[in-house]
Scaffold this active site. Structure first.
Site, PDB file in Angstrom:
ATOM      1  CD  GLU A  73      -2.249  16.875  53.179  1.00 38.91           C
ATOM      2  OE1 GLU A  73      -1.494  17.081  52.230  1.00 38.91           O
ATOM      3  OE2 GLU A  73      -2.510  17.704  54.049  1.00 38.91           O
ATOM      4  CG  ASP A 117      -8.179  22.804  43.211  1.00 38.68           C
ATOM      5  OD1 ASP A 117      -8.430  23.991  42.997  1.00 38.68           O
ATOM      6  OD2 ASP A 117      -7.909  22.380  44.361  1.00 38.68           O
TER       7      ASP A 117
HETATM    8  N1  SAH Z   1     -14.513  18.534  49.683  1.00 39.22           N
HETATM    9  C1  SAH Z   1     -13.540  18.682  50.747  1.00 39.22           C
HETATM   10  C2  SAH Z   1     -13.465  20.134  51.092  1.00 39.22           C
HETATM   11  C3  SAH Z   1     -12.103  20.539  51.327  1.00 39.22           C
HETATM   12  S1  SAH Z   1     -11.960  22.265  51.394  1.00 39.22           S
HETATM   13  C4  SAH Z   1     -13.949  17.814  51.913  1.00 39.22           C
HETATM   14  O1  SAH Z   1     -15.047  17.318  51.855  1.00 39.22           O
HETATM   15  O2  SAH Z   1     -13.170  17.609  52.844  1.00 39.22           O
HETATM   16  C5  SAH Z   1     -10.463  22.420  50.578  1.00 39.22           C
HETATM   17  C6  SAH Z   1      -9.219  22.200  51.401  1.00 39.22           C
HETATM   18  O3  SAH Z   1      -8.130  22.155  50.512  1.00 39.22           O
HETATM   19  C7  SAH Z   1      -8.937  23.357  52.353  1.00 39.22           C
HETATM   20  O4  SAH Z   1      -8.301  22.846  53.497  1.00 39.22           O
HETATM   21  C8  SAH Z   1      -8.046  24.291  51.515  1.00 39.22           C
HETATM   22  O5  SAH Z   1      -6.967  24.780  52.292  1.00 39.22           O
HETATM   23  C9  SAH Z   1      -7.495  23.429  50.381  1.00 39.22           C
HETATM   24  N2  SAH Z   1      -7.811  23.853  48.996  1.00 39.22           N
HETATM   25  C10 SAH Z   1      -7.545  23.082  47.914  1.00 39.22           C
HETATM   26  N3  SAH Z   1      -7.978  23.671  46.779  1.00 39.22           N
HETATM   27  C11 SAH Z   1      -8.522  24.859  47.134  1.00 39.22           C
HETATM   28  C12 SAH Z   1      -9.172  25.896  46.392  1.00 39.22           C
HETATM   29  N4  SAH Z   1      -9.330  25.827  45.073  1.00 39.22           N
HETATM   30  N5  SAH Z   1      -9.649  26.962  47.083  1.00 39.22           N
HETATM   31  C13 SAH Z   1      -9.512  27.022  48.425  1.00 39.22           C
HETATM   32  N6  SAH Z   1      -8.925  26.052  49.168  1.00 39.22           N
HETATM   33  C14 SAH Z   1      -8.429  24.977  48.548  1.00 39.22           C
END
Ligand code: SAH
Length: 252
Positions: free
Chosen positions: A13, A217
């Site tokens: 992003e 999601d």
């Molecule tokens: N697998 C990713 C992890 C990202 S954590 C990586 O390896 O980079 C998820 C990020 O998206 C966080 O910044 C959070 O703010 C947002 N997010 C998206 N879906 C989410 C969910 N179901 N629960 C919590 N945060 C979520």
């Protein structure tokens, strides 16, 4: 015009945002790279917060103390909690709260101790401008036909919602936890991991704050599937297109 911050939690992003800033200057503070530039004449600082509430709070504090920003925008992705928040929709926050804050029985559940409140409202003017920008961008169509097909999405379906976003230091990725959140906090549209922290820091400094999240999601057992691909192909482009409209409006 006063300096405005753009904060993202994830690399793809920020990369999409940086593509819009032609003459960039970089400064590293607290291990974060702050990128200064101009977007349609607006004085902008863009930075990756990293993930979670503490990382986000540190980032917001540095932005205000070191870079003198007078407004903060957050763009990112979130899991849908309310049934209406579907993958590909955009949620603009009217307020944030921490779903994992619980100092009961000393304080009511969700209340941030010594603040006497659980909710932190976003700035009404910035939020309205972000909603306008999001609606304009989505109405014009951000993704091309190939991307839509690849992501199993249909043109013209994405909606813009406005309401409560909840934050916590958990990636919500089971149907059970998502349902529990929905029952406990029926007003919540979406869940993520940074917004409430930035909202609290901005509240402390009296700095206007607004945030938009693309639903990546449904916070259920499939939440991790193709998450990074979605961020790359859909959410990053939404963010860049929406911010471009936002800064065009603001420059007028
Ligand atoms: N697998 C990713 C992890 C990202 S954590 C990586 O390896 O980079 C998820 C990020 O998206 C966080 O910044 C959070 O703010 C947002 N997010 C998206 N879906 C989410 C969910 N179901 N629960 C919590 N945060 C979520």
């Amino acid at each position: 015009m006063s300096r405005i911050a753009i904060v993202s939690a994830m690399h793809p992003e920020l990369a999409a945002v940086l593509a819009w800033l032609p003459q960039k200057q970089k400064q590293t503070v607290a291990g974060r790279e702050f990128v200064l530039g101009r977007w349609h004449g607006n004085d902008v600082v863009a930075v990756l917060s990293r993930i979670g509430k503490v990382a986000a709070a540190t980032t917001a504090t540095v932005l205000i103390e070191r870079f003198g920003v007078r407004q903060v925008l957050f763009t990112g992705v979130a899991g849908g909690v309310a049934p209406l928040a579907q993958v590909g929709d955009v949620v603009v926050a009217s307020a944030f709260m921490q779903h994992d804050m619980d100092a009961s029985p000393l304080f009511p559940i969700y209340e941030v101790p010594l603040y006497g409140r659980s909710h932190f409202a976003t700035d009404a003017v910035l939020t309205a401008a972000l909603v306008r920008a999001a609606k304009t961008a989505l109405a014009q169509g951000v993704l091309d036909a190939a991307d839509l097909t690849e992501m199993g999405m249909e043109a013209g379906l994405a909606q813009v919602h406005q309401g409560l976003i909840i934050s916590g230091d958990r990636f919500v990725s089971t149907r059970l936890e998502s349902q529990r959140l929905q029952q406990a906090l029926p007003a919540a549209l979406a869940v993520e991991m940074e917004g409430a922290a930035v909202a609290q820091v901005c509240h402390d400094y009296g700095v206007p704050f607004a945030a938009m999240r693309t639903i990546s999601d449904r916070s259920d057992d499939d939440a991790h599937a193709d998450f990074l691909k979605f961020v790359d192909t859909v959410a990053s482009r939404y963010s860049a297109a929406i911010l471009d409209h936002f800064f065009t409006q603001r420059a007028r």
